[in-house]
Write a protein that holds these residues in place. Structure first.
Motif, PDB file in Angstrom:
ATOM      1  N   ASN A 292     -17.805  -4.344  36.046  1.00 22.80           N
ATOM      2  CA  ASN A 292     -17.890  -4.219  38.039  1.00 22.80           C
ATOM      3  C   ASN A 292     -18.765  -6.152  37.947  1.00 22.80           C
ATOM      4  O   ASN A 292     -18.349  -6.823  38.348  1.00 22.80           O
ATOM      5  N   THR A 293     -20.066  -5.746  36.991  1.00 22.68           N
ATOM      6  CA  THR A 293     -20.580  -6.653  36.887  1.00 22.68           C
ATOM      7  C   THR A 293     -20.871  -7.916  36.171  1.00 22.68           C
ATOM      8  O   THR A 293     -20.879  -9.182  37.018  1.00 22.68           O
ATOM      9  N   LEU A 294     -19.285  -8.312  35.282  1.00 24.09           N
ATOM     10  CA  LEU A 294     -18.976  -9.070  34.324  1.00 24.09           C
ATOM     11  C   LEU A 294     -17.335  -9.659  35.419  1.00 24.09           C
ATOM     12  O   LEU A 294     -18.034 -10.851  35.546  1.00 24.09           O
ATOM     13  N   ASN A 295     -17.198  -9.075  36.136  1.00 34.56           N
ATOM     14  CA  ASN A 295     -16.232  -9.431  36.759  1.00 34.56           C
ATOM     15  C   ASN A 295     -16.910  -9.884  38.334  1.00 34.56           C
ATOM     16  O   ASN A 295     -15.896 -11.471  38.154  1.00 34.56           O
ATOM     17  N   THR A 296     -17.489  -9.347  38.430  1.00 38.12           N
ATOM     18  CA  THR A 296     -17.891  -9.804  40.004  1.00 38.12           C
ATOM     19  C   THR A 296     -18.896 -11.200  39.745  1.00 38.12           C
ATOM     20  O   THR A 296     -18.521 -12.347  40.208  1.00 38.12           O
ATOM     21  N   MET A 297     -19.359 -12.137  38.654  1.00 31.59           N
ATOM     22  CA  MET A 297     -19.753 -13.030  37.970  1.00 31.59           C
ATOM     23  C   MET A 297     -18.521 -14.202  37.827  1.00 31.59           C
ATOM     24  O   MET A 297     -18.988 -15.098  38.418  1.00 31.59           O
ATOM     25  N   LEU A 298     -17.572 -13.242  37.078  1.00 31.64           N
ATOM     26  CA  LEU A 298     -16.604 -14.378  36.780  1.00 31.64           C
ATOM     27  C   LEU A 298     -15.602 -14.788  38.279  1.00 31.64           C
ATOM     28  O   LEU A 298     -15.625 -15.778  38.049  1.00 31.64           O
ATOM     29  N   THR A 299     -16.066 -13.697  38.973  1.00 25.68           N
ATOM     30  CA  THR A 299     -15.074 -14.486  40.615  1.00 25.68           C
ATOM     31  C   THR A 299     -16.193 -15.270  41.075  1.00 25.68           C
ATOM     32  O   THR A 299     -15.303 -16.296  41.373  1.00 25.68           O
ATOM     33  N   ASN A 300     -17.001 -15.030  40.889  1.00 23.29           N
ATOM     34  CA  ASN A 300     -18.047 -16.095  42.185  1.00 23.29           C
ATOM     35  C   ASN A 300     -18.506 -17.291  41.228  1.00 23.29           C
ATOM     36  O   ASN A 300     -18.441 -18.625  41.455  1.00 23.29           O
ATOM     37  N   ALA A 301     -18.041 -17.626  40.010  1.00 24.04           N
ATOM     38  CA  ALA A 301     -17.857 -18.514  38.981  1.00 24.04           C
ATOM     39  C   ALA A 301     -16.964 -19.539  39.219  1.00 24.04           C
ATOM     40  O   ALA A 301     -16.888 -20.701  39.248  1.00 24.04           O
ATOM     41  N   ILE A 302     -15.618 -18.735  39.243  1.00 26.01           N
ATOM     42  CA  ILE A 302     -14.788 -19.876  39.664  1.00 26.01           C
ATOM     43  C   ILE A 302     -14.048 -20.097  40.685  1.00 26.01           C
ATOM     44  O   ILE A 302     -12.272 -20.238  41.552  1.00 26.01           O
ATOM     45  N   LYS A 303     -14.576 -19.551  42.025  1.00 26.86           N
ATOM     46  CA  LYS A 303     -13.969 -19.130  43.429  1.00 26.86           C
ATOM     47  C   LYS A 303     -14.565 -20.736  44.020  1.00 26.86           C
ATOM     48  O   LYS A 303     -15.788 -21.386  43.612  1.00 26.86           O
ATOM     49  N   TYR A 304     -13.830 -20.572  44.939  1.00 24.47           N
ATOM     50  CA  TYR A 304     -13.786 -22.186  45.928  1.00 24.47           C
ATOM     51  C   TYR A 304     -14.097 -21.719  47.637  1.00 24.47           C
ATOM     52  O   TYR A 304     -12.732 -20.791  47.652  1.00 24.47           O
ATOM     53  N   ASP A 317     -12.417 -23.657  35.833  1.00 17.42           N
ATOM     54  CA  ASP A 317     -12.355 -23.687  34.574  1.00 17.42           C
ATOM     55  C   ASP A 317     -11.456 -22.928  33.671  1.00 17.42           C
ATOM     56  O   ASP A 317     -11.920 -21.633  33.715  1.00 17.42           O
ATOM     57  N   SER A 318     -10.272 -22.911  32.608  1.00 18.38           N
ATOM     58  CA  SER A 318      -9.645 -21.900  32.110  1.00 18.38           C
ATOM     59  C   SER A 318     -10.287 -21.216  31.704  1.00 18.38           C
ATOM     60  O   SER A 318      -9.243 -19.655  31.501  1.00 18.38           O
ATOM     61  N   THR A 319     -11.250 -21.582  30.701  1.00 14.81           N
ATOM     62  CA  THR A 319     -11.989 -20.035  30.311  1.00 14.81           C
ATOM     63  C   THR A 319     -11.881 -19.174  30.740  1.00 14.81           C
ATOM     64  O   THR A 319     -11.317 -17.695  30.444  1.00 14.81           O
ATOM     65  N   ALA A 320     -12.757 -19.156  32.057  1.00 16.89           N
ATOM     66  CA  ALA A 320     -12.904 -19.246  32.450  1.00 16.89           C
ATOM     67  C   ALA A 320     -12.108 -17.504  33.493  1.00 16.89           C
ATOM     68  O   ALA A 320     -11.978 -16.391  33.539  1.00 16.89           O
ATOM     69  N   ILE A 321     -10.607 -18.617  33.753  1.00 20.01           N
ATOM     70  CA  ILE A 321     -10.025 -17.849  34.398  1.00 20.01           C
ATOM     71  C   ILE A 321      -9.246 -16.983  34.109  1.00 20.01           C
ATOM     72  O   ILE A 321      -8.575 -16.070  33.680  1.00 20.01           O
ATOM     73  N   GLY A 322      -9.041 -17.680  32.285  1.00 20.00           N
ATOM     74  CA  GLY A 322      -8.528 -16.656  31.275  1.00 20.00           C
ATOM     75  C   GLY A 322      -9.321 -15.582  31.223  1.00 20.00           C
ATOM     76  O   GLY A 322      -8.268 -14.748  30.668  1.00 20.00           O
ATOM     77  N   LEU A 323     -10.428 -15.300  30.974  1.00 20.86           N
ATOM     78  CA  LEU A 323     -10.998 -14.385  30.439  1.00 20.86           C
ATOM     79  C   LEU A 323     -11.012 -13.502  31.778  1.00 20.86           C
ATOM     80  O   LEU A 323     -10.942 -11.851  30.996  1.00 20.86           O
ATOM     81  N   GLN A 324     -10.975 -13.538  32.633  1.00 18.21           N
ATOM     82  CA  GLN A 324     -10.820 -12.813  33.793  1.00 18.21           C
ATOM     83  C   GLN A 324      -9.478 -12.096  34.035  1.00 18.21           C
ATOM     84  O   GLN A 324      -9.329 -10.935  33.888  1.00 18.21           O
ATOM     85  N   ASN A 325      -8.040 -12.597  34.197  1.00 18.99           N
ATOM     86  CA  ASN A 325      -7.204 -12.043  33.896  1.00 18.99           C
ATOM     87  C   ASN A 325      -7.063 -11.315  33.026  1.00 18.99           C
ATOM     88  O   ASN A 325      -6.575 -10.065  32.740  1.00 18.99           O
ATOM     89  N   ALA A 326      -7.512 -11.900  31.323  1.00 18.29           N
ATOM     90  CA  ALA A 326      -7.315 -10.603  30.808  1.00 18.29           C
ATOM     91  C   ALA A 326      -7.696  -9.290  30.479  1.00 18.29           C
ATOM     92  O   ALA A 326      -7.557  -8.458  30.258  1.00 18.29           O
TER      93      ALA A 326
END
Length: 471
Positions: A292-304, A317-326
């Motif tokens: 959850n800590t990682l998912n929240t970080m990615l969500t906040n980093a890629i959102k608008y 950032d395609s890398t961050a988006i791809g990481l969260q989806n994976a």
């Protein structure tokens, strides 16, 4: 001709202002480069946090990926003050009844009191470990250790020599109103760790009440020190079966179980060993928290945020988006285990936003089928069917490897920052050189204008004189 030291003084032109504006034009590309640098540094910082969080997730998954992570057990004692119990991972669940009749003890002796700081006489102390049967001593397997005593040695100095000799005993000096005594004690408990002290007294009078013989302990032949504590083995019963031990710590008596005997008991002490489901649940909770800590970080980093019109540091950032989806895809995947094949089967469910939550009742029920729960995380297989502990650990290790997704993206950003720094240096250098060149050019122009102004004034003066003369 005088040199113009202040730009624009001769011509009246604001040379500094002109040069400053022209240099500002040369430095104009610096602003977007600095903006880019700040953006890349922000991304690097976020990826640094992501890297740390991925490592934490991998560590949490690793605890669930092996059988040892599910073999934790706990031991309980109905009277921990008398008999403490600890169980090693994998110990079989069991229950025992223990009674303690005698604790293991170390032999202790004390010499007679002598005046403070007196010498004991010279000679040789021979200290031997072994066992006593009445007044008969049976030496142990080790050789006797000899300690040489000088005529001027006090009890304190003798005690220090005994402690340095490594004879298996410790010595100290006890002082009171009657004087001082030498106390000696075996370093280990048990009947076979008793000791004998024989003395070769330089005064030639063995067993006398003076000289070094006063420190001997050999009941059959000497009348020196007295025994204040007999060496004893621990005596106990386990489920009414008698056992004996030289130590009060029973680490080999029962496989995987360590018992610490601290008191003689008056009633049986009940020892229980069972699966430590609380520790297992804690490991599962740590896994969910790390995800959850990682998912929240990615969500906040890629959102608008359309309301504030503020984008996250990794928005787009395609890398961050791809990481969260994976990651989210793996949490929804299945394993080849049975009877549980999905995380949701054991109460680990995805909420809106991608975070996980634990349904306590469902997880508690799954803990009652420990083999099935363990298989959900430890089942070996290919990437698609292996257990979640193995799957997430492997994924995290891959991300953090030298050529992993997170590592390569971090290296790419670091390289971009270096290139940006070089471009900024180029702009700054080019602007500095332009400033030097422009100042030189405008100074030359200013000097030329000054010379022309001087010539103009001279010509005007001559014309005036000519006009006067002609008149």
């Amino acid at each position: 001709m005088s040199t113009i030291s202040s730009p624009g003084l001769a011509s009246g032109i604001d040379v500094k202002s002109i040069v400053s504006q022209l240099v500002a034009l040369e430095r104009a590309p610096l602003a977007p480069l600095q903006t880019q640098a700040n953006s890349m540094q922000s991304k690097l910082s976020v990826y640094g946090n992501i890297k740390s969080m991925v490592a934490s997730l991998g560590d949490a998954a690793a605890k669930l990926s092996t059988a040892s992570g599910w073999n934790t057990v706990t031991a309980t004692s109905s009277n921990a003050a008398a008999v403490g119990a600890t169980a090693a991972a994998g110990a079989a669940s069991t229950s025992l009844s223990i009674e303690v009749q005698q604790l293991a003890k170390a032999q202790s002796t004390a010499s007679a009191a002598i005046p403070l700081a007196s010498s004991m006489g010279s000679g040789l102390l021979s200290i031997q470990l072994g066992g006593w049967s009445g007044n008969t001593f049976t030496p142990g397997s080790g050789a006797a250790v000899e300690v040489t005593v000088q005529a001027t040695d006090t009890l304190t100095q003798i005690a220090a020599k005994i402690n340095e000799a490594g004879a298996g005993v410790s010595a100290t000096v006890l002082r009171d109103a009657s004087g001082e005594r030498l106390l000696m004690r075996s370093n280990d408990t048990g009947e076979e760790k008793a000791f004998r002290v024989q003395v070769t007294d330089d005064d030639g009078l063995p067993n006398d009440a003076a000289g070094l013989s006063r420190l001997a302990y050999d009941p059959g032949t000497a009348t020196g020190a007295t025994r204040t504590q007999q060496a004893l083995n621990a005596l106990a019963t386990v489920n009414n079966v008698a056992i004996t031990s030289a130590s009060n710590k029973l680490s080999d008596t029962l496989p995987g179980l360590t018992l610490q005997l601290s008191q003689v008991t008056t009633a049986p002490v009940e020892i229980g060993v069972s699966n430590d489901t609380a520790a297992m649940k804690k490991n599962v909770e740590a896994f969910v928290t790390a995800y959850n800590t990682l998912n929240t970080m990615l969500t906040n980093a890629i959102k608008y945020n359309p309301e504030t019109k503020v984008a996250g540091s990794l928005q787009g950032d395609s890398t961050a988006i791809g990481l969260q989806n994976a990651l989210r895809g793996m949490m929804r995947s299945v394993t080849a285990s049975s009877p549980f094949s999905r995380l949701a089967d054991v109460g680990i469910q995805a909420k809106e936003g991608g975070n996980l939550e634990i349904k306590a009742d469902t997880l508690d029920a799954a803990l009652n089928n420990l083999d099935g729960l363990k298989a959900l995380f430890t089942t070996a297989g290919d990437a698609g069917s292996q257990g979640f502990g193995l799957k997430i650990k492997s994924f995290a290790d891959g991300l953090l490897s030298v050529d992993g997704l997170v590592s390569t993206r971090t290296e790419s950003l670091q390289s971009a920052v270096k290139r940006n720094t070089k471009e900024q240096d180029k702009v700054i250098d080019r602007a500095a050189r332009a400033e030097v060149r422009l100042l030189a050019q405008y100074n030359a122009m200013d000097a030329a204008v000054g010379r022309l102004n001087g010539l103009s004034a001279f010509v005007n003066q001559q014309v005036t004189l000519w006009n006067k003369n002609s008149g």
